[in-house]
Design a protein around this motif. Structure first.
Motif, PDB file in Angstrom:
ATOM      1  N   ALA A   1       0.842  -1.200   0.000  1.00 20.26           N
ATOM      2  CA  ALA A   1       0.000   0.000   0.000  1.00 20.26           C
ATOM      3  C   ALA A   1       0.870   1.241   0.000  1.00 20.26           C
ATOM      4  CB  ALA A   1      -0.931   0.010   1.212  1.00 20.26           C
ATOM      5  N   GLY A   2       0.318   2.335  -0.499  1.00 21.14           N
ATOM      6  CA  GLY A   2       1.053   3.584  -0.505  1.00 21.14           C
ATOM      7  C   GLY A   2       0.115   4.776  -0.456  1.00 21.14           C
ATOM      8  N   ARG A   3       0.685   5.930  -0.111  1.00 25.48           N
ATOM      9  CA  ARG A   3      -0.093   7.171  -0.042  1.00 25.48           C
ATOM     10  C   ARG A   3       0.833   8.341  -0.349  1.00 25.48           C
ATOM     11  NH1 ARG A   3      -1.942   7.626   5.600  1.00 25.48           N
ATOM     12  NH2 ARG A   3       0.245   8.138   5.926  1.00 25.48           N
ATOM     13  N   VAL A   4       0.349   9.280  -1.170  1.00 22.10           N
ATOM     14  CA  VAL A   4       1.049  10.553  -1.382  1.00 22.10           C
ATOM     15  C   VAL A   4       0.045  11.669  -1.101  1.00 22.10           C
ATOM     16  CG1 VAL A   4       2.754   9.701  -3.012  1.00 22.10           C
ATOM     17  CG2 VAL A   4       0.552  10.488  -3.865  1.00 22.10           C
ATOM     18  N   GLU A   5       0.539  12.796  -0.520  1.00 19.07           N
ATOM     19  CA  GLU A   5      -0.354  13.897  -0.126  1.00 19.07           C
ATOM     20  C   GLU A   5       0.360  15.229  -0.287  1.00 19.07           C
ATOM     21  OE1 GLU A   5      -2.515  12.882   3.818  1.00 19.07           O
ATOM     22  OE2 GLU A   5      -0.403  12.384   4.120  1.00 19.07           O
ATOM     23  N   TYR A   6      -0.433  16.246  -0.497  1.00 15.14           N
ATOM     24  CA  TYR A   6       0.075  17.612  -0.473  1.00 15.14           C
ATOM     25  C   TYR A   6      -0.990  18.503   0.150  1.00 15.14           C
ATOM     26  CZ  TYR A   6       1.740  22.204  -1.855  1.00 15.14           C
ATOM     27  OH  TYR A   6       2.173  23.519  -1.829  1.00 15.14           O
ATOM     28  N   ILE A   7      -0.562  19.405   1.030  1.00 11.17           N
ATOM     29  CA  ILE A   7      -1.476  20.329   1.682  1.00 11.17           C
ATOM     30  C   ILE A   7      -0.772  21.664   1.881  1.00 11.17           C
ATOM     31  CG2 ILE A   7      -0.831  19.494   3.997  1.00 11.17           C
ATOM     32  CD1 ILE A   7      -3.743  20.061   4.874  1.00 11.17           C
ATOM     33  N   GLU A   8      -1.512  22.766   1.694  1.00 12.40           N
ATOM     34  CA  GLU A   8      -0.930  24.091   1.917  1.00 12.40           C
ATOM     35  C   GLU A   8      -1.943  24.995   2.589  1.00 12.40           C
ATOM     36  OE1 GLU A   8      -1.775  26.574  -2.173  1.00 12.40           O
ATOM     37  OE2 GLU A   8       0.035  25.326  -2.105  1.00 12.40           O
ATOM     38  N   GLN A   9      -1.420  26.007   3.278  1.00 14.29           N
ATOM     39  CA  GLN A   9      -2.272  26.968   3.978  1.00 14.29           C
ATOM     40  C   GLN A   9      -2.062  28.360   3.423  1.00 14.29           C
ATOM     41  OE1 GLN A   9      -2.103  27.311   8.366  1.00 14.29           O
ATOM     42  NE2 GLN A   9      -2.478  29.493   8.064  1.00 14.29           N
ATOM     43  N   THR A  10      -3.151  29.127   3.381  1.00 13.17           N
ATOM     44  CA  THR A  10      -3.068  30.518   2.972  1.00 13.17           C
ATOM     45  C   THR A  10      -2.365  31.336   4.056  1.00 13.17           C
ATOM     46  OG1 THR A  10      -5.223  30.976   3.960  1.00 13.17           O
ATOM     47  CG2 THR A  10      -5.183  30.358   1.634  1.00 13.17           C
ATOM     48  N   GLY A  11      -2.022  32.562   3.714  1.00 15.64           N
ATOM     49  CA  GLY A  11      -1.404  33.465   4.691  1.00 15.64           C
ATOM     50  C   GLY A  11      -0.002  33.863   4.303  1.00 15.64           C
ATOM     51  N   VAL A  12       0.531  34.821   5.022  1.00 12.96           N
ATOM     52  CA  VAL A  12       1.870  35.346   4.764  1.00 12.96           C
ATOM     53  C   VAL A  12       2.863  34.659   5.687  1.00 12.96           C
ATOM     54  CG1 VAL A  12       3.328  37.406   4.755  1.00 12.96           C
ATOM     55  CG2 VAL A  12       0.930  37.567   4.042  1.00 12.96           C
ATOM     56  N   ARG A  13       3.878  34.052   5.087  1.00 11.67           N
ATOM     57  CA  ARG A  13       4.903  33.349   5.858  1.00 11.67           C
ATOM     58  C   ARG A  13       5.536  34.278   6.887  1.00 11.67           C
ATOM     59  NH1 ARG A  13      10.402  30.788   3.148  1.00 11.67           N
ATOM     60  NH2 ARG A  13      11.480  30.286   5.098  1.00 11.67           N
ATOM     61  N   GLY A  14       5.636  33.776   8.114  1.00 10.99           N
ATOM     62  CA  GLY A  14       6.284  34.530   9.174  1.00 10.99           C
ATOM     63  C   GLY A  14       5.412  35.601   9.800  1.00 10.99           C
ATOM     64  N   SER A  15       4.143  35.689   9.389  1.00 10.66           N
ATOM     65  CA  SER A  15       3.283  36.737   9.926  1.00 10.66           C
ATOM     66  C   SER A  15       2.800  36.433  11.339  1.00 10.66           C
ATOM     67  CB  SER A  15       2.064  36.924   9.006  1.00 10.66           C
ATOM     68  OG  SER A  15       1.288  35.736   8.968  1.00 10.66           O
ATOM     69  N   GLY A  16       2.916  35.180  11.752  1.00 13.60           N
ATOM     70  CA  GLY A  16       2.482  34.814  13.097  1.00 13.60           C
ATOM     71  C   GLY A  16       0.981  34.774  13.257  1.00 13.60           C
ATOM     72  N   THR A  17       0.262  34.748  12.132  1.00 19.20           N
ATOM     73  CA  THR A  17      -1.193  34.739  12.203  1.00 19.20           C
ATOM     74  C   THR A  17      -1.713  33.302  12.286  1.00 19.20           C
ATOM     75  OG1 THR A  17      -1.300  34.849   9.785  1.00 19.20           O
ATOM     76  CG2 THR A  17      -1.387  36.931  10.992  1.00 19.20           C
ATOM     77  N   THR A  18      -3.004  33.146  12.062  1.00 21.64           N
ATOM     78  CA  THR A  18      -3.691  31.875  12.264  1.00 21.64           C
ATOM     79  C   THR A  18      -2.942  30.697  11.643  1.00 21.64           C
ATOM     80  OG1 THR A  18      -5.794  33.044  12.265  1.00 21.64           O
ATOM     81  CG2 THR A  18      -5.875  30.663  11.882  1.00 21.64           C
ATOM     82  N   ASN A  19      -2.655  29.695  12.481  1.00 22.98           N
ATOM     83  CA  ASN A  19      -1.849  28.532  12.078  1.00 22.98           C
ATOM     84  C   ASN A  19      -2.758  27.297  12.002  1.00 22.98           C
ATOM     85  OD1 ASN A  19       0.148  26.688  11.564  1.00 22.98           O
ATOM     86  ND2 ASN A  19       1.152  26.890  13.553  1.00 22.98           N
ATOM     87  N   LEU A  20      -3.568  27.238  10.947  1.00 23.82           N
ATOM     88  CA  LEU A  20      -4.524  26.148  10.801  1.00 23.82           C
ATOM     89  C   LEU A  20      -3.842  24.837  10.429  1.00 23.82           C
ATOM     90  CD1 LEU A  20      -7.521  25.295  10.751  1.00 23.82           C
ATOM     91  CD2 LEU A  20      -7.622  26.094   8.378  1.00 23.82           C
TER      92      LEU A  20
END
Length: 428
Positions: A335-354
């Motif tokens: 069995a195998g699995r590949v995934e990719y996920i990304e979050q919106t926002g400005v890198r290093g802004s210290g804002t919401t870390n979903l």
């Protein structure tokens, strides 16, 4: 010669017999009597198996008088792993003596199941200890997780089967959201993936189910991420295109608001504030034919700004995953699995870390899991790699205070983690 009276008597008898025969022919045939249900042959309520480890084809069953047939089963499994760059900075006051480690050996499941899957009233109870290892997330001890998540009875619900198509159930139930299942032995891989981390696992509430032919629909009012507040609305729609192909959509959102930050660390471990106040949508497809299982799915999550519950910026994640397995023989599969996920926002802004790795971050994973099965015994090994992008690096202030980065490792500056794992045990 026959007497006239005798002839008259014969005629009367003949007419009477003819009338009786005509009445018999006109009367409807008696309704066939349905054979009694074969004992211990019911379709079980669960647990669902979504991988190369199969459900027990001959589950243990015993008669319980007026309750009918009761089925018992369970799983006793253990695992071990070594990994690079553990979350050394992770800790929770709810479990001060436990932390993410570079290596661990523990039970993954010590569980028993009892269920009544037939009749107008049905029930399902699953109890015991469990570990839910997840990529890109700290792994605590099995008994710590059991205590901090859903306790020793994670699933317990009753169900009223109204007719062949409609049912209603209530209690602690498996979520309607996502493609991967909760416990290790239910899945193709030992570790749950990056997308799974954004989903809720166990819901408390009420659920209505409809099933007719290839279509099945479930709608529920629940507490989302085990918050004890019934504010979530979730649903799942699945359509079986043919014997091999199924497509579905599922998701949910919090119609209210939950301020988990005002609650104890113990509460927040099972009810993370951002995810509890978010919405989620998945679309999935499964092909299962002969030795092949192929299941891609796509996911979107979003949390809106709400300073009342400590969320000062909106954030979203976009992600996709592909899970697949091929059985070379009845006893060996890969069995195998590949995934990719990304979050919106400005890198290093210290804002919401979903996502968990900071605003503007992303993560990629690949997992490979060869599995050997024999009867109810299984043995499997696993290699998983997670690669991060767009993390926020650690920072040392003028006063010498270290602010950890949002990645892996002692200071949060590492962008990769490798995990080598083994799991073995029995399901019954």
């Amino acid at each position: 010669m026959l007497k006239r009276s005798t002839l008259a008597g014969l005629a009367t008898l003949l007419l009477s017999s003819t009338s009786i025969l005509a009445a018999d022919l006109a009367a409807p045939a008696p309704a066939p009597v349905a054979p009694p249900a074969e004992p211990c042959k019911a379709t079980l309520l669960g647990p669902t198996y979504g991988g190369v480890i199969k459900a027990n084809p001959t589950p243990t069953c015993f008669a319980a008088g007026p309750l009918g047939d009761l089925y018992v089963g369970g799983a006793v499994t253990g695992y071990g792993y070594v990994q690079t760059n553990p979350f050394a900075s992770f800790s929770t006051p709810a479990a001060p003596n436990d932390r993410d480690r570079a290596a661990r050996f523990d039970f993954s499941n010590i569980q028993g199941v009892i269920q009544k899957p037939e009749g107008g009233f049905q029930f399902y109870v699953q109890a015991g200890g469990y570990s839910i290892p997840q990529l890109g997330f700290p792994t605590l001890g099995t008994f710590t997780q059991t205590d901090l998540l859903f306790g020793p009875v994670p699933v317990a619900y009753g169900k009223v089967q109204i007719n062949d198509e409609w049912s209603i159930q209530g209690g602690r139930m498996f979520t309607l959201i996502g493609t991967e299942l909760l416990f290790t032995y239910q899945n193709l891989n030992i570790n749950r993936g990056l997308l799974f981390v954004q989903e809720n696992f166990i819901n408390q509430g009420v659920q209505v189910n409809y099933s007719s032919g290839p279509l099945s629909v479930s709608l529920a009012g629940t507490d989302g991420f085990f918050s004890n507040e019934i504010t979530w609305f979730t649903g799942n729609v699945a359509y079986k295109l043919d014997d091999f192909n199924t497509i579905g959509v599922n998701g949910g959102l919090n119609l209210g608001r939950t301020n988990a930050l005002a609650r104890s660390p113990r509460y927040q471990f099972a009810t993370p504030n951002l995810q509890q106040n978010s919405g989620i949508f998945d679309i999935n497809y499964t092909y299962a034919n002969g030795p092949w299982i192929v299941s891609p799915y796509f996911q979107f999550t979003n949390v809106e700004r709400d300073p009342r519950v400590g969320i000062y910026n909106s954030a979203s994640t976009y992600s996709g995953a592909l899970l697949a397995a091929y059985s070379f023989t009845d006893h060996f599969s890969l069995a195998g699995r590949v995934e990719y996920i990304e979050q919106t926002g400005v890198r290093g802004s210290g804002t919401t870390n979903l996502l968990g790795f900071g605003a503007g971050s992303n993560a990629f994973s690949v997992t490979v899991t060869p599995t050997f099965t024999f009867d109810r015994f299984f043995f499997r090994v696993e290699y998983a790699h997670v690669e991060l992008g767009g993390i926020t690096r650690a920072n040392i202030s003028d006063t010498g205070l270290l602010t950890p980065g949002t990645g892996f490792g002692r200071t949060g500056n590492r962008t990769a983690q490798d995990r080598y794992m083994v799991e073995t045990g029995i399901t019954f």
